[in-house]
Design a protein around this motif. Sequence first.
Motif, PDB file in Angstrom:
ATOM      1  N   GLY A   8      15.818 -55.018 -27.645  1.00  0.00           N
ATOM      2  CA  GLY A   8      15.886 -53.759 -26.551  1.00  0.00           C
ATOM      3  C   GLY A   8      17.304 -53.043 -26.615  1.00  0.00           C
ATOM      4  O   GLY A   8      17.575 -52.521 -25.703  1.00  0.00           O
ATOM      5  N   ASP A  32      14.554 -52.902 -31.824  1.00  0.00           N
ATOM      6  CA  ASP A  32      13.683 -52.261 -30.733  1.00  0.00           C
ATOM      7  C   ASP A  32      12.443 -51.728 -31.579  1.00  0.00           C
ATOM      8  O   ASP A  32      12.538 -51.697 -32.836  1.00  0.00           O
ATOM      9  N   ALA A  70      14.826 -57.029 -24.389  1.00  0.00           N
ATOM     10  CA  ALA A  70      13.471 -56.050 -24.479  1.00  0.00           C
ATOM     11  C   ALA A  70      12.597 -56.697 -23.487  1.00  0.00           C
ATOM     12  O   ALA A  70      12.377 -57.656 -23.314  1.00  0.00           O
TER      13      ALA A  70
END
Length: 255
Positions: A8, A32, A70
């Motif tokens: 993330g 990501d 994430a």
Amino acid sequence: MSVIAITGSASGIGAALKELLARAGHTVIGIDRGQADIEADLSTPGGRETAVAAVLDRCGGVLDGLVCCAGVGVTAANSGLVVAVNYFGVSALLDGLAEALSRGQQPAAVIVGSIAATQPGAAELPMVEAMLAGDEARAIELAEQQGQTHLAYAGSKYAVTCLARRNVVDWAGRGVRLNVVAPGAVETPLLQASKADPRYGESTRRFVAPLGRGSEPREVAEAIAFLLGPQASFIHGSVLFVDGGMDALMRAKTF
């Protein structure tokens, strides 16, 4: 300096943490769906395998830190996606990178949970048991039957917090500390999407901590960096609330 992987990393807390750690001289491997060192979709088993393999290749099998940041929120397309990313995307990275972490210098891992894990009823959701049993198909099925993304979000964050706490003995045996950071409202694109959502907008806007505001991503990143560092050398299996006092407000007698 340390080699640290962050899922993330392209936005929000992950991006703030990546900048903070890189500025301190650490080597950061960002993961990501796009705009990252490793582009992978953590909602799928194949995407998780790609992420793990690419991290191991980049770090040479030796990793000093891992941050599972994430996640998707209540505005996700469906409840199954919430479960897939927020729980199984985390558990797969932890499992796949545990051995590399055990070879690192003062290694530590941090999971970004949420104050939503303390939501009444989250622990009793049937999907939680399926997540903790590692049954992704069943967990997604149960989440879809429930049909409410806010419950899937709370359940996934509760389950991933339990996952960390259940693994304290195993991870300590590997020489790796594992902790959870539980933010409240953080001024990220995810929060903005929730505020704009016709289903959850009003309740999200009313969710204001005693400090009178939401946190900035940098403030959560600083807490994560602390847990990764030597100053937190005896903190293991803990949940650190970075929520401006919201958990204390809601659960003054439970801690």
